[in-house]
Design a protein around this motif. Structure first.
Motif, mmCIF file in Angstrom:
data_model
loop_
_atom_site.group_PDB
_atom_site.id
_atom_site.type_symbol
_atom_site.label_atom_id
_atom_site.label_comp_id
_atom_site.label_asym_id
_atom_site.label_seq_id
_atom_site.Cartn_x
_atom_site.Cartn_y
_atom_site.Cartn_z
ATOM 1 N N PRO A 164 6.870 -5.736 -10.672
ATOM 2 C CA PRO A 164 6.068 -4.667 -10.680
ATOM 3 C C PRO A 164 6.114 -3.900 -9.027
ATOM 4 C CG PRO A 164 4.900 -5.929 -11.919
ATOM 5 C CD PRO A 164 6.066 -6.936 -11.416
ATOM 6 N N PRO A 165 6.320 -4.496 -8.233
ATOM 7 C CA PRO A 165 6.216 -3.846 -6.906
ATOM 8 C C PRO A 165 7.402 -3.066 -6.725
ATOM 9 C CG PRO A 165 5.738 -6.388 -6.594
ATOM 10 C CD PRO A 165 6.007 -6.222 -7.925
ATOM 11 N N ILE A 166 8.615 -3.521 -7.281
ATOM 12 C CA ILE A 166 9.783 -2.910 -7.010
ATOM 13 C C ILE A 166 9.492 -1.556 -8.040
ATOM 14 C CG2 ILE A 166 12.227 -2.790 -7.657
ATOM 15 C CD1 ILE A 166 12.532 -5.118 -6.376
ATOM 16 N N PHE A 199 16.546 -1.041 -3.311
ATOM 17 C CA PHE A 199 17.466 -2.255 -3.164
ATOM 18 C C PHE A 199 17.987 -2.301 -1.384
ATOM 19 C CE2 PHE A 199 16.996 -3.288 -7.758
ATOM 20 C CZ PHE A 199 16.841 -4.547 -7.486
ATOM 21 N N ALA A 200 18.119 -1.123 -1.132
ATOM 22 C CA ALA A 200 18.617 -0.886 0.291
ATOM 23 C C ALA A 200 17.205 -1.480 1.209
ATOM 24 C CB ALA A 200 19.086 0.452 0.652
ATOM 25 N N LEU A 201 16.040 -1.231 0.785
ATOM 26 C CA LEU A 201 15.163 -1.363 1.587
ATOM 27 C C LEU A 201 14.629 -3.069 1.483
ATOM 28 C CD1 LEU A 201 12.755 1.535 0.851
ATOM 29 C CD2 LEU A 201 13.581 0.906 3.225
ATOM 30 N N LEU A 202 15.035 -3.644 0.288
ATOM 31 C CA LEU A 202 14.888 -5.060 0.347
ATOM 32 C C LEU A 202 15.654 -5.904 1.469
ATOM 33 C CD1 LEU A 202 15.022 -6.474 -3.435
ATOM 34 C CD2 LEU A 202 13.336 -6.791 -1.742
ATOM 35 N N ASN A 203 16.951 -5.396 1.891
ATOM 36 C CA ASN A 203 17.510 -6.128 2.848
ATOM 37 C C ASN A 203 17.013 -5.505 4.302
ATOM 38 O OD1 ASN A 203 19.466 -7.197 1.114
ATOM 39 N ND2 ASN A 203 20.544 -5.232 1.137
ATOM 40 N N GLU A 251 10.773 -3.452 10.237
ATOM 41 C CA GLU A 251 11.393 -1.857 9.670
ATOM 42 C C GLU A 251 10.424 -1.441 8.830
ATOM 43 O OE1 GLU A 251 15.928 -1.068 9.874
ATOM 44 O OE2 GLU A 251 15.684 -3.453 9.797
ATOM 45 N N LEU A 252 10.275 -2.319 7.720
ATOM 46 C CA LEU A 252 9.401 -1.730 6.534
ATOM 47 C C LEU A 252 7.917 -1.245 6.845
ATOM 48 C CD1 LEU A 252 10.577 -4.099 3.596
ATOM 49 C CD2 LEU A 252 11.163 -1.842 4.101
ATOM 50 N N ARG A 253 7.449 -2.255 7.719
ATOM 51 C CA ARG A 253 6.190 -1.823 8.360
ATOM 52 C C ARG A 253 6.128 -0.597 8.889
ATOM 53 N NH1 ARG A 253 4.967 -6.273 11.345
ATOM 54 N NH2 ARG A 253 5.087 -7.443 9.473
ATOM 55 N N THR A 301 2.748 0.581 -0.388
ATOM 56 C CA THR A 301 3.638 -0.074 -1.199
ATOM 57 C C THR A 301 4.892 -0.578 -0.500
ATOM 58 O OG1 THR A 301 3.117 1.424 -3.003
ATOM 59 C CG2 THR A 301 4.740 0.217 -3.483
ATOM 60 N N LEU A 302 5.210 0.239 0.400
ATOM 61 C CA LEU A 302 6.602 0.225 0.953
ATOM 62 C C LEU A 302 6.555 -1.188 1.912
ATOM 63 C CD1 LEU A 302 9.235 1.598 1.407
ATOM 64 C CD2 LEU A 302 8.186 3.305 3.043
ATOM 65 N N VAL A 303 5.362 -1.063 2.769
ATOM 66 C CA VAL A 303 4.913 -2.186 3.659
ATOM 67 C C VAL A 303 5.046 -3.595 2.754
ATOM 68 C CG1 VAL A 303 3.432 -3.138 5.334
ATOM 69 C CG2 VAL A 303 3.836 -0.776 5.235
ATOM 70 N N ASP A 304 4.304 -3.616 1.730
ATOM 71 C CA ASP A 304 3.780 -4.801 0.932
ATOM 72 C C ASP A 304 4.908 -5.128 -0.084
ATOM 73 O OD1 ASP A 304 1.797 -4.994 2.350
ATOM 74 O OD2 ASP A 304 0.367 -3.749 1.138
#
Lengths: 199, 199
Positions: free
Chosen positions: A5-7, A30-34, A39-41, B46-49
């Protein structure tokens, strides 16, 4: 199997962007998973906060950190010249040419009866108010896209403005840089012929 | 003029996504300017978590909310059949066909000497360990892309696995659904001829 669900949620958010379908959105996620947590924050917080500091200039409706914007408040700009554009990003394109030194007016779109965009939804009333102000404009340049909606909007505005401003112009039409006559479309060639200039 | 810093920052973040250049990134950001604060907050959070709850399955290296993943822990799956894929999103594509009921193994990429991806960086050691475990696989299907890197990886793995598993197969090669013979490339046609089947 479906994605966790988060994806799926993040994919849905990306699908809200223009031109992004399910495959592109999945590829983004999937690019962001890496990417690292840091960076995501940073990405996420920029996304949440970026709009807070953005103002819309009450003069020209450009976006800016200040109101009036950098252009309207810059006393070195030619204040008798007004360029009408549809969106703030069009200002950016024109500014990058360093060829224009006047002021702007952002319509906020173009006329589009099918999508329900009528003159009332554009900043035309604000434009007329601006023309009646102390600042007397000598020339108005209509810098709208050359698609059907842009052309219709330009014709509408030209009719409206001709009695109010000494000069109303629009951007030149013709062959773009690097053009190949063989592949130029008919309308472009007609415009290039009609608009031919002494060399 | 440049865009205000918060906009430039967000454009930079979007440019980190695959296939997104400066123009697309700018388009995304201006589309987001029109979204409500609530939507932006939901997107950003969502992006952060989203990554926090994502696990990598220690069996097959699929991504999942649980470890082992839904597929590995599903006792109805055929446990003597193993499909090797490069990335978790390839599992999604195969699952959507509902044609496969075995287990998976995610390599984490394909061999690519130019980008410095050697066998040690892929989950090949983990694959061999898995083959030595209690679970005896009868067939391994190599489901890798048909580009140079995918083909090279498939050949490398086939050589490695043939002595360890009764049967090593790869996906059929031939004309895709809806193909037009006139426009099919030579390699595809050769593969389609070589792989012809009784009708």
């Amino acid at each position: 199997m479906n994605f966790p669900p988060p994806i799926t949620r993040l994919i849905q958010h990306f699908r809200g962007l223009p031109g992004v379908g399910p495959r592109t959105a999945t590829r983004f996620v999937f690019a962001l998973l890496n990417k690292s947590e840091d960076e995501l924050r940073a990405f996420g917080h920029t996304l949440v906060d970026f709009k807070h500091s953005i103002r819309t200039c009450k003069e020209c409706f450009n976006i800016s950190l200040q109101d009036p914007c950098e252009i309207c408040s810059n006393q070195k700009r030619e204040r008798t010249l007004l360029c009408i554009v549809a969106r703030p990003q069009d200002i950016q394109a024109i500014e990058e040419t360093r060829e224009y030194n006047g002021l702007y007016h952002v319509l906020g779109g173009v006329l589009n009866p099918i999508d329900g965009v009528t003159p009332e939804q554009l900043r035309i009333k604000e434009l007329l108010t601006r023309l009646e102000g102390e600042q007397k404009f000598q020339e108005i340049i209509l810098a709208l896209n050359l698609d059907i909606e842009g052309e219709a909007t330009a014709l509408y505005l030209a009719k409206l403005l001709k009695s109010r401003v000494p000069k109303v112009t629009r951007l030149a039409r013709g062959l773009p840089q690097g053009a190949d006559l063989e592949y130029a479309d008919e309308v472009t060639l007609i415009n290039a012929l009609k608009g031919r200039r002494d060399i």
